[in-house]
Design an enzyme around this catalytic site. Sequence first.
Site: not given
Ligand code: COA
Ligand code: ZN
Length: 308
Positions: A17-18, A209, A211, A242, A251
Amino acid sequence: MLSHLSHDILIREVGLRDGLQAEQKFVPTEDKLSIAHALTEAGLREIEATSFVSPRAVPQMRDAAELVDKLGQPEGVTYSALVVNRRGAEDAIKSGVKELQYVVSCSETHSQKNVRMSVEDALGQAAEITGLAKEHGLIIRTALATTFGCPYEGKVSYDRVYELLDTLFSLGVQRVSLADTAGLGNPQQVSELVRGILTRFPADGFSLHFHDTRGLGLACVLAGLWGGIQVIESSIGGLGGCPFIPNATGNIATEDVVYMVESMGVSTGLDRQKLMDAALLTEKVLGRELNSRQLSLARNHQCQTHEW
Ligand code: COA
Ligand code: ZN
């Protein structure tokens, strides 16, 4: 103060994942499965396998549901999935995963960049997701991102960490990973913070955890272990970084942590040769060299199998 390590440690593997989330090129599900099998063969029992997040934000994790389905639930192994919102939690639960990993950041700026939410909103959602997890009998963990400093906001005070931990535990979170998301921690800080935390909360609630961005990862691990933490998160081959942290690096490498603690006479319960096989397989899958010390040693033929 130096001390003797009297407890065994548990490694929680986060490479799938990470580690993989930062890889630009999509790693086919079958290859992720092969890595997962190599990890369990090596004896790893707690594995963060994927995340149920927006595929636009993290394209590498777009096969989360398929991967969880194909991983199944081997006896004694817990595959966990990261979620950042309710939709992700619902999808993860539907997929059959048995443990959710949520994330809350100590820093407002990192929280906005990572999950586009304030810390307060992320905590609000933690309550919801914790409730959902409990309803379905799942374990709920939370990563406390930027615990040891934020690349945007700088130092994070110990009081801020205690306050967030209080809130998370009161919401029903069962385990917290103290995450040095940007590799800004140092051993003195780890030692002080762990001491402060363990006077307030039970040790079995935590993992560390790190890095290795500035080369202090293993030193920080040791400070944490000496302080009484028993679970260390690391990634095979030192994969990782990240996508929402500038210049993020990997990591700490699982095989390096294992080498360190086992050379000190501490057991991890892992098969070190099979761990190397998993690291080599990961290199093969990614088509490039990874930068764990154990892998470089093996490459330079300076280390016979039995030595490491
Ligand atoms: N699974 C799949 N798609 C998702 C989702 C989920 N859990 N949550 C949101 N989405 C999709 C929405 O459907 C939307 O899609 P579209 O643009 O095709 O319509 C898009 O993501 C944006 O959704 P929105 O509700 O407007 O969210 P946002 O833009 O405010 O935030 C996050 C988006 C946070 C959901 C997104 O940035 C994200 O998933 N980030 C991942 C962060 C991550 O994994 N970090 C890892 C380090 S800890
Ligand atoms: Zn990390």
